[in-house]
Enzyme design. Structure first.
Site, PDB file in Angstrom:
ATOM      1  N   LEU A 178       0.862  -1.195   0.000  1.00 55.26           N
ATOM      2  CA  LEU A 178       0.000   0.000   0.000  1.00 55.26           C
ATOM      3  C   LEU A 178       0.889   1.233   0.000  1.00 55.26           C
ATOM      4  O   LEU A 178       1.771   1.350   0.854  1.00 55.26           O
ATOM      5  CB  LEU A 178      -0.887   0.009   1.251  1.00 55.26           C
ATOM      6  CG  LEU A 178      -1.925  -1.116   1.386  1.00 55.26           C
ATOM      7  CD1 LEU A 178      -2.445  -1.178   2.801  1.00 55.26           C
ATOM      8  CD2 LEU A 178      -3.087  -0.923   0.409  1.00 55.26           C
ATOM      9  N   HIS A 179       0.675   2.122  -0.932  1.00 51.19           N
ATOM     10  CA  HIS A 179       1.475   3.354  -0.945  1.00 51.19           C
ATOM     11  C   HIS A 179       0.743   4.564  -1.512  1.00 51.19           C
ATOM     12  O   HIS A 179       1.273   5.649  -1.522  1.00 51.19           O
ATOM     13  CB  HIS A 179       2.765   3.130  -1.740  1.00 51.19           C
ATOM     14  CG  HIS A 179       2.514   3.025  -3.215  1.00 51.19           C
ATOM     15  ND1 HIS A 179       2.128   1.861  -3.818  1.00 51.19           N
ATOM     16  CD2 HIS A 179       2.561   3.948  -4.196  1.00 51.19           C
ATOM     17  CE1 HIS A 179       1.965   2.060  -5.109  1.00 51.19           C
ATOM     18  NE2 HIS A 179       2.216   3.325  -5.379  1.00 51.19           N
ATOM     19  N   ARG A 180      -0.493   4.368  -2.019  1.00 51.20           N
ATOM     20  CA  ARG A 180      -1.201   5.499  -2.635  1.00 51.20           C
ATOM     21  C   ARG A 180      -1.505   6.561  -1.590  1.00 51.20           C
ATOM     22  O   ARG A 180      -1.959   6.231  -0.480  1.00 51.20           O
ATOM     23  CB  ARG A 180      -2.532   5.052  -3.229  1.00 51.20           C
ATOM     24  CG  ARG A 180      -2.394   4.033  -4.281  1.00 51.20           C
ATOM     25  CD  ARG A 180      -2.634   4.610  -5.674  1.00 51.20           C
ATOM     26  NE  ARG A 180      -2.190   3.615  -6.623  1.00 51.20           N
ATOM     27  CZ  ARG A 180      -1.337   3.830  -7.598  1.00 51.20           C
ATOM     28  NH1 ARG A 180      -0.835   5.022  -7.789  1.00 51.20           N
ATOM     29  NH2 ARG A 180      -0.990   2.864  -8.413  1.00 51.20           N
TER      30      ARG A 180
END
Ligand code: UD1
Length: 364
Positions: free
Chosen positions: A206-208
């Site tokens: 997850l990085h958005r």
């Protein structure tokens, strides 16, 4: 015959695996000089160089060291650096990949200098302009002469936007070419390093900004992952942006979630291939899990890759509450998930199709 110069521009982690098959296929042709330009949007060893090593790509011919900044500053630095390169080198074609800020920067620099652009992974649309990647895609497609599309929805989107049929080529997915090429290096024995067993663990990326820049949302996500970790181990190779946010907001796992550094391509592919479930907000991972037949939950309100949901193993959370991830995870581990199949033309030959079109375009 005079050689034609082609510049392949990359900058961020997901670009490298999309570029490899195109680079290798173009190299087979005579009369083409191929150069790799790296903007340096990603610059840490484990976000960049390790991929060049893993993918057996040569060192970039030019490295611009753009690094991080606001979207405006990062894109502007890349535009400036790339303009210098293009003015000096006069490429006959610039090839850009995906939807990152470096893709946009290269398209703007090249188009202002009237250098034709080819876009690999054109036409994908989430119809969500709050995502920086969507803006990058729309602008890049408008400016490109050759649009190489991975799935049918992309062709439809481009036509709806008024782009002529003659510029659009449905060729398949170069990221999947790379996956097929390197899958042979994966091996379930390697799972021991991570203390997990085949099909019995969850892999998370997850990085958005949408998921990690809001402290309350990030905290909820971490507690959901902790909960999932009570039943099956959860591994989370962490992106630098997410790591920074966790530190900044002082959010910690209760220990059920195993946070590890970002992985190289082969180690990550290995973990993906043998996982029971993948939870992600990445674009490419929705596609890779579909090809590997691994259940995937995408923590986003939409996807620009609808085929992964229509025929693949992906389920996009959309407007459902985050807590539904737990029920979905239970469905996966009790064997109730859909099976899915591989989309048409995702057959390992997209790079070759692209090279053929480019060669014909430049040399007739
Ligand atoms: C970028 C892409 C995104 C892609 C992602 C994959 C855009 C708009 N976004 O997002 O589409 O899915 O890459 O990784 O181009 N950082 C480091 N080391 C690095 C690179 C970045 O510490 O090597 C840090 C930066 O300092 C910054 C953060 O990570 O704080 C974000 O980096 P940036 O390149 O701006 O965007 P990504 O979130 O990585």
């Amino acid at each position: 015959m005079k050689n034609k110069k082609i510049m392949l521009v990359v900058g961020a982690r997901p670009n490298f695996m999309k570029m490899k098959p195109v680079y290798e296929a173009l190299k087979k042709y005579s009369y083409l000089d191929i150069r790799i330009i790296h903007t340096g949007q990603h610059y840490d060893y484990e976000m960049s160089q390790v991929f060049f090593e893993n993918l057996c790509l040569p060192r970039p011919d030019i490295f611009l060291n753009v690094r991080s900044g606001t979207h405006g500053a990062q894109t502007a630095k890349a535009i400036e650096g790339l303009e210098d390169v293009f003015v000096r080198e006069h490429p006959d074609l610039v090839v850009v990949f995906g939807d990152v800020n470096s893709t946009l920067a290269a398209s703007i620099s090249a188009s202002k200098l009237m250098i034709p652009i080819a876009h690999v992974e054109a036409g994908l649309r989430s119809f969500d302009r709050t995502m920086p990647e969507e803006v990058n895609r729309v602008v890049t497609d408008v400016l490109s002469s050759l649009l190489f599309v991975t799935e049918e929805s992309g062709v439809k989107n481009l036509k709806n936007e008024g782009i002529q049929d003659s510029r659009i080529y449905l060729v398949g997915n170069t990221m999947i070419d790379t996956l097929f090429q390197l899958k042979k290096y994966t091996n379930s024995d390697k799972l021991r390093e991570f203390d997990v067993k085949k099909s019995e663990y969850t892999l998370v990326t997850l990085h958005r900004p949408f998921n990690v820049d809001d402290p309350r949302r990030l905290e909820r996500i971490i507690s959901i992952l902790d909960k999932l970790g009570e039943e099956h181990p959860v591994l989370f190779p962490i992106h630098p942006r997410t790591k920074k946010r966790l530190e900044e907001f002082n959010i910690r796992s209760n220990g059920n979630l195993k946070i590890i550094p970002p992985l190289n391509y082969i180690d990550f592919l290995n973990l993906q291939r043998y996982s029971g479930l993948v939870i992600t907000d990445s674009g490419g991972i929705q596609e890779e899990t579909t090809v590997l037949g691994v259940p995937c939950i995408t923590v986003r309100p939409n996807t620009e890759r609808p085929i992964t949901e229509e025929i693949g193993t992906n389920v996009v959370l959309k407007e459902r509450p985050l807590e539904d991830i737990i029920d979905l995870g239970n469905e996966v581990f009790s064997g109730k998930w859909k099976k899915g199949r591989i989309p048409e033309l995702w057959d390992g030959k997209a790079g070759e199709r692209i090279a053929k079109v480019i060669y014909k375009h430049l040399l007739g």
